[in-house]
Design a protein around this motif. Structure first.
Motif, mmCIF file in Angstrom:
data_model
loop_
_atom_site.group_PDB
_atom_site.id
_atom_site.type_symbol
_atom_site.label_atom_id
_atom_site.label_comp_id
_atom_site.label_asym_id
_atom_site.label_seq_id
_atom_site.Cartn_x
_atom_site.Cartn_y
_atom_site.Cartn_z
ATOM 1 N N LEU A 406 0.813 -1.219 0.000
ATOM 2 C CA LEU A 406 0.000 0.000 0.000
ATOM 3 C C LEU A 406 0.845 1.267 0.000
ATOM 4 O O LEU A 406 0.489 2.255 -0.638
ATOM 5 N N VAL A 407 1.948 1.256 0.741
ATOM 6 C CA VAL A 407 2.791 2.457 0.779
ATOM 7 C C VAL A 407 3.825 2.414 -0.353
ATOM 8 O O VAL A 407 3.976 3.364 -1.113
ATOM 9 N N GLY A 408 4.529 1.284 -0.455
ATOM 10 C CA GLY A 408 5.613 1.195 -1.428
ATOM 11 C C GLY A 408 5.152 1.285 -2.854
ATOM 12 O O GLY A 408 5.840 1.857 -3.706
ATOM 13 N N ALA A 409 4.001 0.735 -3.143
ATOM 14 C CA ALA A 409 3.503 0.777 -4.517
ATOM 15 C C ALA A 409 2.510 1.917 -4.699
ATOM 16 O O ALA A 409 2.740 2.840 -5.473
ATOM 17 N N ILE A 410 1.400 1.869 -3.956
ATOM 18 C CA ILE A 410 0.319 2.813 -4.235
ATOM 19 C C ILE A 410 0.702 4.240 -3.870
ATOM 20 O O ILE A 410 0.491 5.175 -4.648
ATOM 21 N N LEU A 411 1.286 4.439 -2.680
ATOM 22 C CA LEU A 411 1.599 5.817 -2.275
ATOM 23 C C LEU A 411 2.688 6.420 -3.156
ATOM 24 O O LEU A 411 2.624 7.599 -3.515
ATOM 25 N N PHE A 412 3.688 5.620 -3.538
ATOM 26 C CA PHE A 412 4.716 6.142 -4.447
ATOM 27 C C PHE A 412 4.096 6.521 -5.794
ATOM 28 O O PHE A 412 4.443 7.545 -6.382
ATOM 29 N N ALA A 413 3.188 5.683 -6.298
ATOM 30 C CA ALA A 413 2.527 6.006 -7.564
ATOM 31 C C ALA A 413 1.673 7.259 -7.424
ATOM 32 O O ALA A 413 1.607 8.086 -8.340
ATOM 33 N N LEU A 414 1.015 7.413 -6.271
ATOM 34 C CA LEU A 414 0.209 8.612 -6.058
ATOM 35 C C LEU A 414 1.073 9.862 -6.015
ATOM 36 O O LEU A 414 0.710 10.903 -6.566
ATOM 37 N N PHE A 415 2.229 9.773 -5.351
ATOM 38 C CA PHE A 415 3.126 10.928 -5.329
ATOM 39 C C PHE A 415 3.569 11.265 -6.761
ATOM 40 O O PHE A 415 3.635 12.434 -7.150
ATOM 41 N N ALA A 416 3.894 10.223 -7.548
ATOM 42 C CA ALA A 416 4.273 10.459 -8.945
ATOM 43 C C ALA A 416 3.138 11.167 -9.684
ATOM 44 O O ALA A 416 3.362 12.115 -10.450
ATOM 45 N N ALA A 417 1.895 10.714 -9.432
ATOM 46 C CA ALA A 417 0.733 11.313 -10.094
ATOM 47 C C ALA A 417 0.543 12.765 -9.668
ATOM 48 O O ALA A 417 0.212 13.626 -10.497
ATOM 49 N N PHE A 418 0.738 13.028 -8.380
ATOM 50 C CA PHE A 418 0.601 14.408 -7.918
ATOM 51 C C PHE A 418 1.600 15.309 -8.647
ATOM 52 O O PHE A 418 1.240 16.373 -9.152
ATOM 53 N N TYR A 419 2.864 14.923 -8.705
ATOM 54 C CA TYR A 419 3.865 15.777 -9.340
ATOM 55 C C TYR A 419 3.595 15.909 -10.841
ATOM 56 O O TYR A 419 3.906 16.940 -11.432
ATOM 57 N N TYR A 420 3.020 14.877 -11.443
ATOM 58 C CA TYR A 420 2.784 14.896 -12.889
ATOM 59 C C TYR A 420 1.568 15.747 -13.260
ATOM 60 O O TYR A 420 1.627 16.557 -14.201
ATOM 61 N N TRP A 421 0.435 15.557 -12.527
ATOM 62 C CA TRP A 421 -0.801 16.234 -12.931
ATOM 63 C C TRP A 421 -1.133 17.479 -12.110
ATOM 64 O O TRP A 421 -2.094 18.173 -12.432
ATOM 65 N N TYR A 422 -0.371 17.769 -11.045
ATOM 66 C CA TYR A 422 -0.623 19.000 -10.274
ATOM 67 C C TYR A 422 -0.600 20.229 -11.186
ATOM 68 O O TYR A 422 -1.463 21.115 -11.064
ATOM 69 N N PRO A 423 0.375 20.342 -12.128
ATOM 70 C CA PRO A 423 0.363 21.511 -13.027
ATOM 71 C C PRO A 423 -0.918 21.609 -13.847
ATOM 72 O O PRO A 423 -1.400 22.706 -14.122
ATOM 73 N N LYS A 424 -1.472 20.474 -14.254
ATOM 74 C CA LYS A 424 -2.716 20.520 -15.030
ATOM 75 C C LYS A 424 -3.870 21.005 -14.149
ATOM 76 O O LYS A 424 -4.722 21.777 -14.589
ATOM 77 N N MET A 425 -3.897 20.578 -12.880
ATOM 78 C CA MET A 425 -5.019 20.928 -12.001
ATOM 79 C C MET A 425 -4.952 22.374 -11.520
ATOM 80 O O MET A 425 -5.982 23.000 -11.302
#
Length: 559
Positions: A406-425
């Motif tokens: 949950l942390v190693g996979a999902i949370l890391f992917a979520l952090f990646a998503a935040f940095y990637y799509w935060y500029p769009k939002m």
């Protein structure tokens, strides 16, 4: 030659609104982007609360014979932490990203049922509020109140009235029931949106992999959440109408609850992790400057994982006496799911192979995801074997494995998503310097915590333990695990500071700051209410690549 039209790159100038007008707009909105952001903010609030609870739990377990917390408060804390993280952080935040991104990625102006979308959000949010109202809805405003203490799986007959008097278990039951209704409504909407609202030229074979994954995940929600909803209703009937579905002293079966819960519980892991796969499918190609390797195989692997995940639930019940046939079947099914998962890992690595990799912060977190998800999978294979599971079940090894996923996979992917799509939002870039501090501190804290957490489990430390005697070989491991938890907390504070700072002072992003290829980057950042001034039309899987490189369009190479 590819024909991609559709781009609305003009900035929007809007008159300023009063605070009450802004609040009214957000509270009554049916816009998928605002609802997606509200899902994400609501999940982040609960993440802070549940993270604070985790820190209290780690303080309690850092040293032997500790009485920092009372046993009753400890039981309530790990119940609320687990329930919150699974139902009110993991699912809302992933569906929040889906809500925001799917219509943009398929060239639609909104979800298929905007009002159902708003209803699903508010009923899910009400479920979370109801769970925490248990602190004040029972015995008092002070201390731990009457919060549930039955853990996030609420095994029967612990949930029966005789063992759980009062109303704390009822708050748990109804909050999960409401959350399940909201999640199912969102899943229906996602399926309808993807199947009926794709733009011109977007066949299913040109659908971006992220919507593909949300499509399969939403079907999984239909199948997996329904048994949990039925079980919540059965508990309530047991508690208040005198039925005995799970009351073993009156002819009921506690094992029946185990089946209901884990038919939901294990596919739930894939409901959470598959959107993380989707984030990787979008981020790794862009920062490797290559098209995704093996698109058809990635789609096939996604569908396979969806099917196989429905046949693995009973590996949580090896110690309940399934018999030889059951043990063999569920061991084999659990191991087979590693095949399509391995295909995904292979294809991500093949996409990176020979690419011009840019290690921006989203790609750093994506790379961290790959390594940690591989580690989580290997510890999962250990537990999928019935003989090993008999030794390790109900030890801290299981807690370590679960958090590794949950942390190693999902949370890391979520952090990646935040940095990637935060500029769009938001229209603003997050700081790369703070992002790298966030990444490295989180990596150190994660491995210090969850790598080492496996060791006391192997040495026999039980899960759900309140405290322990000194001299059992667990002391120093627990101290290091708790220290790692605090390092992760510091890294998360840096992430929050970065988001707040960037919102006001971050560099202006522009429509496509990553030079990406999918349709969400074809409109302004943030997008206007209507998403696209002109409905898009595409002729390949990478429409923005076609616009930028008309001499070398993707449609010549796709199969």
């Amino acid at each position: 030659m590819a024909t991609t039209t559709a781009v609305d790159l003009t900035s929007q100038t809007k008159p300023k609104k009063l605070l009450l007008q802004v609040a009214h707009d957000w509270l009554t909105t049916v816009d998928h982007k605002k609802i997606g952001i509200m899902y994400i903010v609501y999940a982040l609030v609960f993440l802070v609360i549940a993270g604070f609870m985790a820190m209290l739990i780690r303080i309690q377990l850092a040293v032997p014979n500790n009485h920092f917390l009372s046993p009753q408060v400890f039981n309530r804390l790990f119940t609320m932490h687990g329930t919150t993280m699974v139902f009110f952080v993991g699912m809302p935040i992933l569906f929040g990203f889906g809500n925001y991104l799917i219509p943009l990625m398929i060239g639609a102006r909104d979800m298929a049922f905007p009002r159902l979308n708003a209803f699903s959000f508010w009923i899910s949010a009400f479920g979370g509020i109801l769970l925490y109202y248990s602190y004040v809805g029972g015995s008092g405003l002070y201390g731990a109140g009457s919060a549930p203490d039955v853990s996030w799986w609420a095994y029967a007959p612990l949930t029966e009235k005789v063992f759980s008097p009062g109303h704390s278990t009822d708050y748990w039951t109804f909050s999960i029931l409401l959350s399940g209704i909201g999640t199912t409504g969102t899943a229906i909407n996602i399926v309808a949106t993807i199947l009926s609202m794709r733009c011109k030229g977007m066949t299913m074979t040109r659908l971006p992999l992220l919507p593909w994954i949300y499509l399969v995940t939403s079907f999984l929600v239909f199948v997996a959440v329904s048994p949990l909803t039925a079980a919540q209703i059965m508990i309530t009937i047991d508690r208040y109408l005198g039925a005995h579905f799970f009351d073993t002293q009156a002819g009921g079966s506690a094992i029946l609850w185990f089946h209901f819960f884990w038919i939901f519980g294990h596919p739930e892991v894939y409901i959470l992790v598959m959107p993380a796969f989707g984030f990787m499918n979008e981020i790794i190609p862009v920062f490797s400057r290559k098209a995704i390797f093996g698109y058809p195989a990635m789609v096939a692997a996604t569908v396979s994982i969806g099917f196989i995940s429905l046949s693995v639930w009973a590996h949580h019940m090896f110690i309940d006496g399934l018999g030889a046939g059951g043990n063999i079947f569920f061991t084999a099914a659990t191991m087979v799911i590693s095949v399509p998962t391995g295909i995904k890992i292979f294809n991500w690595l093949a996409t990176m192979w020979g690419g011009k990799i840019q290690f921006k912060t989203p790609m750093l977190f994506a790379t961290g995801f790959l390594f940690q998800f591989l580690g989580a999978g290997l510890t999962g294979i250990v537990l999928s074997s019935a003989p090993m599971d008999w030794q390790l079940n109900n030890t801290y090894f299981v807690v370590a494995h679960f958090h590794y996923v949950l942390v190693g996979a999902i949370l890391f992917a979520l952090f990646a998503a935040f940095y990637y799509w935060y500029p769009k939002m938001t229209g603003r870039m997050l700081s790369e310097r703070l992002g790298k501090w966030h990444f490295w501190l989180f990596v150190i804290g994660f491995h210090l915590t969850f790598d080492l957490m496996h060791v006391p489990g192997i040495l026999g430390m039980p899960r759900r333990i309140y405290t322990y005697e000194a001299g059992r070989g667990w002391d120093s491991w627990n101290m290091l695990v708790s220290a790692g938890g605090f390092i992760q907390a510091i890294a998360t504070v840096i992430f929050v500071v970065n988001m707040v700072w960037a919102f006001y002072r971050g560099r202006v992003a522009g429509p496509d700051p990553w030079d990406a290829w999918t349709l969400e980057w074809a409109t302004t950042s943030p997008p206007p209410d209507y998403n696209f001034a002109v409905p898009p039309s595409i002729s390949s899987r990478r429409p923005l690549w076609d616009l930028k490189h008309p001499e070398d369009v993707d449609s010549h190479y796709e199969y």
